[in-house]
Design a protein around this motif. Structure first.
Motif, mmCIF file in Angstrom:
data_model
loop_
_atom_site.group_PDB
_atom_site.id
_atom_site.type_symbol
_atom_site.label_atom_id
_atom_site.label_comp_id
_atom_site.label_asym_id
_atom_site.label_seq_id
_atom_site.Cartn_x
_atom_site.Cartn_y
_atom_site.Cartn_z
ATOM 1 N N UNK A 1 -12.485 -19.253 35.045
ATOM 2 C CA UNK A 1 -11.822 -20.450 34.543
ATOM 3 C C UNK A 1 -10.848 -20.096 33.414
ATOM 4 N N UNK A 2 -11.207 -19.097 32.605
ATOM 5 C CA UNK A 2 -10.280 -18.659 31.559
ATOM 6 C C UNK A 2 -9.053 -17.984 32.159
ATOM 7 N N UNK A 3 -9.252 -17.188 33.206
ATOM 8 C CA UNK A 3 -8.139 -16.478 33.836
ATOM 9 C C UNK A 3 -7.240 -17.411 34.636
ATOM 10 N N UNK A 4 -7.827 -18.462 35.211
ATOM 11 C CA UNK A 4 -7.057 -19.356 36.061
ATOM 12 C C UNK A 4 -6.605 -20.633 35.384
ATOM 13 N N UNK A 5 -6.764 -20.721 34.067
ATOM 14 C CA UNK A 5 -6.367 -21.922 33.339
ATOM 15 C C UNK A 5 -4.853 -22.087 33.350
ATOM 16 N N UNK A 6 -4.417 -23.307 33.020
ATOM 17 C CA UNK A 6 -2.960 -23.556 32.987
ATOM 18 C C UNK A 6 -2.286 -22.599 32.015
ATOM 19 N N UNK A 7 -2.959 -22.311 30.909
ATOM 20 C CA UNK A 7 -2.507 -21.256 29.995
ATOM 21 C C UNK A 7 -3.574 -20.166 30.028
ATOM 22 N N UNK A 8 -3.418 -19.181 30.897
ATOM 23 C CA UNK A 8 -4.472 -18.173 31.098
ATOM 24 C C UNK A 8 -4.839 -17.461 29.790
ATOM 25 N N UNK A 9 -6.132 -17.253 29.620
ATOM 26 C CA UNK A 9 -6.638 -16.529 28.447
ATOM 27 C C UNK A 9 -7.266 -15.241 28.948
ATOM 28 N N UNK A 10 -6.403 -14.244 29.119
ATOM 29 C CA UNK A 10 -6.823 -12.996 29.757
ATOM 30 C C UNK A 10 -7.871 -12.271 28.927
ATOM 31 N N UNK A 11 -7.699 -12.251 27.621
ATOM 32 C CA UNK A 11 -8.652 -11.515 26.777
ATOM 33 C C UNK A 11 -10.041 -12.160 26.845
ATOM 34 N N UNK A 12 -10.094 -13.478 26.776
ATOM 35 C CA UNK A 12 -11.380 -14.162 26.850
ATOM 36 C C UNK A 12 -12.018 -13.953 28.223
ATOM 37 N N UNK B 1 -13.326 -10.397 28.483
ATOM 38 C CA UNK B 1 -14.533 -10.174 27.673
ATOM 39 C C UNK B 1 -15.762 -10.778 28.354
ATOM 40 N N UNK B 2 -15.629 -11.982 28.905
ATOM 41 C CA UNK B 2 -16.749 -12.614 29.595
ATOM 42 C C UNK B 2 -17.156 -11.829 30.838
ATOM 43 N N UNK B 3 -16.161 -11.350 31.575
ATOM 44 C CA UNK B 3 -16.465 -10.544 32.762
ATOM 45 C C UNK B 3 -17.153 -9.242 32.375
ATOM 46 N N UNK B 4 -16.699 -8.622 31.291
ATOM 47 C CA UNK B 4 -17.333 -7.388 30.832
ATOM 48 C C UNK B 4 -18.769 -7.598 30.398
ATOM 49 N N UNK C 1 -14.545 -10.226 39.228
ATOM 50 C CA UNK C 1 -13.703 -11.395 38.996
ATOM 51 C C UNK C 1 -12.349 -11.021 38.395
ATOM 52 N N UNK C 2 -12.189 -9.781 37.933
ATOM 53 C CA UNK C 2 -10.926 -9.359 37.329
ATOM 54 C C UNK C 2 -9.948 -8.784 38.344
ATOM 55 N N UNK C 3 -10.353 -8.658 39.602
ATOM 56 C CA UNK C 3 -9.491 -8.015 40.595
ATOM 57 C C UNK C 3 -8.251 -8.833 40.914
ATOM 58 N N UNK C 4 -8.278 -10.127 40.650
ATOM 59 C CA UNK C 4 -7.131 -10.968 40.995
ATOM 60 C C UNK C 4 -6.212 -11.293 39.846
ATOM 61 N N UNK C 5 -6.386 -10.657 38.701
ATOM 62 C CA UNK C 5 -5.487 -10.934 37.577
ATOM 63 C C UNK C 5 -4.075 -10.470 37.921
ATOM 64 N N UNK D 1 -3.250 -8.285 33.246
ATOM 65 C CA UNK D 1 -4.254 -7.346 33.756
ATOM 66 C C UNK D 1 -4.687 -6.369 32.668
ATOM 67 N N UNK D 2 -3.723 -5.843 31.926
ATOM 68 C CA UNK D 2 -4.062 -4.891 30.863
ATOM 69 C C UNK D 2 -4.937 -5.541 29.802
ATOM 70 N N UNK D 3 -4.586 -6.754 29.411
ATOM 71 C CA UNK D 3 -5.389 -7.434 28.389
ATOM 72 C C UNK D 3 -6.798 -7.734 28.909
ATOM 73 N N UNK D 4 -6.892 -8.198 30.159
ATOM 74 C CA UNK D 4 -8.202 -8.554 30.712
ATOM 75 C C UNK D 4 -9.104 -7.338 30.840
ATOM 76 N N UNK D 5 -8.579 -6.260 31.410
ATOM 77 C CA UNK D 5 -9.420 -5.079 31.621
ATOM 78 C C UNK D 5 -9.746 -4.383 30.303
ATOM 79 N N UNK D 6 -8.823 -4.400 29.355
ATOM 80 C CA UNK D 6 -9.115 -3.809 28.046
ATOM 81 C C UNK D 6 -10.217 -4.595 27.345
#
Length: 371
Positions: free
Chosen positions: A125-136, A139-142, A154-158, A164-169
């Motif tokens: 839900x954080x990744x797919x929000x109208x304003x995506x929050x990649x870091x959040x 972190x939740x996925x990690x 769940x991070x494969x579709x960023x 993608x860099x922010x989410x995986x980091x």
């Protein structure tokens, strides 16, 4: 669901035994500062220890009561998050979660998969929000991956690039920080790795269905044994089926990598759809398909339905009868499943056929929408 759990006599009965016997045993070890050692049933990353310790924070309830209460709290968090996402998208996701979870009867309240699914749902839900929050989201996925690995999918579709860099980091930092805390605070946090390699073919997996059908139709001489915390098939060709399952899992990973390389069109629903497709792929190719895995799939399907752009609506519909058949197989007819009777084999085989169809449809629709 609570009433069924209170009586706990449906079908084979004893669904809650895993909590008040096994989970409670692990809790007592963790409270002493050590993870289970040499326990073939302990197959979970270190973060799972915190979930199992959490009921101890509610001392006025028994461990069993506190565990169920916290599971209901996680269920409520997921429902509220889906409902909030539905305000700007579709309320179908909240309805699916609320209506479909009881198809699994009382099983979700007696396993910790609802808590794990909450991490994955909130991450998507954080990744797919109208304003995506990649870091959040990362972190939740990690953190979820440190509890039961699969939320990392769940991070494969960023989208490619900074997101993608922010989410995986963030995922790596969160998982690494939690791992560091567990290593410093507990003894033997990585002992679970020793219990993974020797697992065989669970009777409810796709490979298990194939071998069970072979026993019924062609006289395959295998048997069912309780090993590694599950009922597994033993006998000729089982090791070959287990190796084939691992090869198919590797092939699934390769397909996902090819999809990422070939994809050109992303929208707000793409991370959600890719997460469901990835978990479906790794579920159907696994040597183990426990009935509680359906909790994951229903949660991810519900997230997809919060977006009006999702391609996964037919997939979500296929998961509904699959969930009902899962609860019919366990606990309803589990004696039949264990004894490899025609009825037991048919129920599990039909459930697995629906999961396989859902996987193929999910991947096909994801590919057509993006690649």
């Amino acid at each position: 669901m609570l009433l069924l759990l209170w009586h706990d006599t449906l079908g084979i009965g004893g669904v809650g035994r895993e909590v008040y016997v096994l989970y409670r045993h692990w809790y007592e070890l963790l409270a002493l500062g050590t993870f289970p050692v040499g326990d073939v049933t302990w197959q979970y990353p270190p973060g799972a220890g915190l979930v199992l310790l959490a009921p101890g924070a509610v001392p006025w309830l028994t461990y069993y009561q506190a565990f169920v209460a916290l599971t209901l709290l996680a269920d409520a968090v997921v429902a509220v998050a889906l409902a909030r996402a539905g305000r700007t998208g579709s309320s179908a996701g909240a309805w699916l979660w609320t209506g479909a979870l009881p198809l699994l009867l009382h099983l979700p309240l007696a396993r910790y998969d609802v808590q794990v699914t909450a991490f994955a749902v909130l991450a998507l839900l954080a990744l797919g929000a109208r304003r995506p929050r990649a870091r959040l989201g990362g972190a939740l996925a990690g953190l979820g991956a440190m509890v039961k690995v699969w939320p990392l999918l769940t991070l494969l579709g960023t989208p490619r690039g900074p997101a993608t860099r922010r989410a995986w980091t963030s995922a790596a930092v969160a998982a690494g920080a939690l791992l560091g805390v567990m290593v410093l605070s507990f003894a033997h946090p990585l002992d679970f790795l020793r219990q993974q390699g020797d697992r065989g073919v669970q009777i409810e997996s796709l490979g298990g269905s194939a071998l069970s059908l072979a026993r019924l139709l062609a006289g395959w001489p295998g048997a069912v044994e309780y090993r590694y915390g599950a009922f597994e098939l033993t006998g000729p060709y089982v090791s070959s089926v287990a190796r084939l399952a691992l090869l198919l899992t590797a092939a699934a990973l390769c397909w996902l990598l090819v999809w990422r390389l070939r994809s050109r069109r992303w929208n707000a629903a793409t991370p959600l759809d890719a997460g469901l497709a990835a978990v479906l792929l790794f579920t159907v190719t696994s040597r183990v398909i426990s009935p509680q895995y359906m909790v994951w799939l229903l949660g991810l399907a519900a997230v997809c339905l919060t977006s009006r752009h999702t391609t996964q609506r037919p997939v979500a519909l296929l998961l509904l009868p699959a969930a009902a058949l899962s609860s019919l197989a366990y606990p309803g007819l589990y004696d039949e499943v264990i004894n490899v009777t025609p009825t037991g084999v048919a129920v599990v085989a039909l459930r697995n056929a629906l999961l396989l169809a859902a996987t193929v449809l999910s991947c096909r629709r994801l590919w057509r929408a993006t690649a």
